[in-house]
Structures are given as C-alpha cells and as structure tokens.
Scaffold this motif. Structure first.
Motif, short mmCIF file in Angstrom:
data_model
loop_
_atom_site.label_atom_id
_atom_site.label_comp_id
_atom_site.label_asym_id
_atom_site.label_seq_id
_atom_site.Cartn_x
_atom_site.Cartn_y
_atom_site.Cartn_z
N GLU A 1 -125.86 40.13 -29.47
CA GLU A 1 -127.16 39.62 -29.89
C GLU A 1 -127.17 39.37 -31.38
N ARG A 2 -128.10 38.54 -31.81
CA ARG A 2 -128.24 38.26 -33.22
C ARG A 2 -128.59 39.54 -33.98
N GLU A 3 -127.92 39.75 -35.11
CA GLU A 3 -128.03 40.98 -35.87
C GLU A 3 -128.56 40.71 -37.27
N PHE A 4 -129.47 41.55 -37.71
CA PHE A 4 -130.00 41.44 -39.07
C PHE A 4 -128.93 41.80 -40.08
N VAL A 5 -128.86 41.01 -41.15
CA VAL A 5 -127.88 41.25 -42.21
C VAL A 5 -128.57 41.61 -43.52
N ALA A 6 -129.48 40.76 -43.98
CA ALA A 6 -130.12 40.99 -45.27
C ALA A 6 -131.41 40.19 -45.36
N ALA A 7 -132.33 40.66 -46.19
CA ALA A 7 -133.61 39.97 -46.40
C ALA A 7 -134.02 40.10 -47.85
N ILE A 8 -134.79 39.13 -48.32
CA ILE A 8 -135.29 39.14 -49.69
C ILE A 8 -136.67 38.51 -49.72
N SER A 9 -137.54 39.06 -50.54
CA SER A 9 -138.89 38.54 -50.67
C SER A 9 -138.88 37.22 -51.45
N TRP A 10 -140.00 36.54 -51.40
CA TRP A 10 -140.06 35.24 -52.10
C TRP A 10 -139.85 35.39 -53.59
N SER A 11 -140.24 36.52 -54.15
CA SER A 11 -140.07 36.75 -55.58
C SER A 11 -138.71 37.34 -55.93
N GLY A 12 -137.99 37.81 -54.91
CA GLY A 12 -136.74 38.50 -55.15
C GLY A 12 -136.90 39.96 -55.49
N GLY A 13 -138.14 40.46 -55.49
CA GLY A 13 -138.40 41.83 -55.90
C GLY A 13 -138.15 42.87 -54.82
N SER A 14 -138.08 42.45 -53.58
CA SER A 14 -137.83 43.36 -52.47
C SER A 14 -136.66 42.85 -51.65
N SER A 15 -135.84 43.75 -51.16
CA SER A 15 -134.70 43.37 -50.33
C SER A 15 -134.35 44.50 -49.38
N ASP A 16 -133.59 44.16 -48.36
CA ASP A 16 -133.16 45.14 -47.38
C ASP A 16 -131.86 44.64 -46.76
N TYR A 17 -131.08 45.58 -46.22
CA TYR A 17 -129.79 45.25 -45.63
C TYR A 17 -129.58 45.99 -44.33
N GLY A 18 -128.83 45.36 -43.44
CA GLY A 18 -128.42 46.06 -42.25
C GLY A 18 -127.47 47.18 -42.58
N GLU A 19 -127.51 48.22 -41.76
CA GLU A 19 -126.72 49.41 -42.04
C GLU A 19 -125.23 49.10 -42.15
N SER A 20 -124.74 48.19 -41.34
CA SER A 20 -123.32 47.90 -41.32
C SER A 20 -122.82 47.14 -42.55
N VAL A 21 -123.73 46.55 -43.32
CA VAL A 21 -123.32 45.76 -44.48
C VAL A 21 -123.81 46.34 -45.80
N LYS A 22 -124.66 47.33 -45.74
CA LYS A 22 -125.21 47.91 -46.97
C LYS A 22 -124.10 48.44 -47.86
N GLY A 23 -124.17 48.08 -49.13
CA GLY A 23 -123.15 48.48 -50.09
C GLY A 23 -122.03 47.48 -50.23
N ARG A 24 -121.93 46.53 -49.30
CA ARG A 24 -120.89 45.52 -49.34
C ARG A 24 -121.44 44.12 -49.58
N PHE A 25 -122.62 43.83 -49.05
CA PHE A 25 -123.22 42.51 -49.16
C PHE A 25 -124.40 42.55 -50.13
N THR A 26 -124.65 41.42 -50.78
CA THR A 26 -125.78 41.29 -51.68
C THR A 26 -126.48 39.97 -51.45
N ILE A 27 -127.79 40.02 -51.23
CA ILE A 27 -128.58 38.82 -51.08
C ILE A 27 -129.27 38.51 -52.40
#
Length: 124
Positions: free
Chosen positions: A44-70
């Motif tokens: 199934e489709r898996e969440f990777v990363a998200a960012i707010s319109w301002s760039g002030g908030s972000s989140d990452y999927g557990e499997s990519v946290k610390g390795r990927f940057t949005i």
C-alpha cells in the motif's frame, strides 16, 4: 487545479543519496501543504514526509526519519525530498502531493492533488 510533476528518481546503490523534486503549477503554491508518499509493488501507499505551506512544520515516516529531509522553495514552486543512506527497501515509486490547507501530515486523505510518480530503485 494544481499540476505536480516529480523528477530525480533513478537507479542507485545502497548507501547513495538522491534528491527528488516536485514542480507545481500556478502562483498559489505557497498556500498548499506538501507531502511525499511512496508505493512499492504489492504494498500500500506509504507516508514518507510532509511539510506545511510555510515550511514551519514537518513530519516523517518512521522508516525514513533521520535519513530523508523534505524542504520547499516557494519562489520556485518546488518541493524537494533529499534522501540519504538509501536502502533496498526504499525502492518504490515516489509521489508528491498537495493539500489545500496549512498542513496535511501523514494522512493521504488530506491531500487533494497527486503527481504521476518517479521511480527510485536501490540496489544492494
């Protein structure tokens, strides 16, 4: 209507890095939350990363946290996903998405527009 086009995918070796880009149409890009999702064959489709319109908030999927940057550059109507220390399990089609809200997070149902995807293949 928002059009999203991903680019930057390819075939890399485990441990390598890639930077994906998602170019958006229109002059209202800064008003949209952005996210990255991925889907591997048979999964199934898996969440990777998200960012707010301002760039002030972000989140990452557990499997990519610390390795990927949005990140995003609103002047260029572009969102990026920098992927480091890639692993074979990162192999998937990567999709960018836009949500007509301040922040959409990890819930794919909160996104309104989707790109066609770009293939990332990581060999061991």
């Amino acid at each position: 209507q928002v059009q999203l086009v991903e680019s930057g995918g390819g075939l890399v070796q485990a441990g390598d890095s890639l930077r994906l880009s998602c170019a958006a149409s229109g002059r209202t890009f800064s008003s949209y939350a952005m996210g990255w999702f991925r889907q591997a064959p048979g999964k199934e489709r898996e969440f990777v990363a998200a960012i707010s319109w301002s760039g002030g908030s972000s989140d990452y999927g557990e499997s990519v946290k610390g390795r990927f940057t949005i990140s995003r550059d609103n002047a260029k109507n572009t969102v990026y996903l920098e992927m480091n220390s890639l692993r074979p399990e990162d192999t998937a089609v990567y999709y960018c998405a836009a949500g007509n809200r301040y922040y959409s997070g990890r819930n794919s149902g909160l996104y309104d527009y989707w790109g066609q995807g770009t293939q990332v293949t990581v060999s061991s």
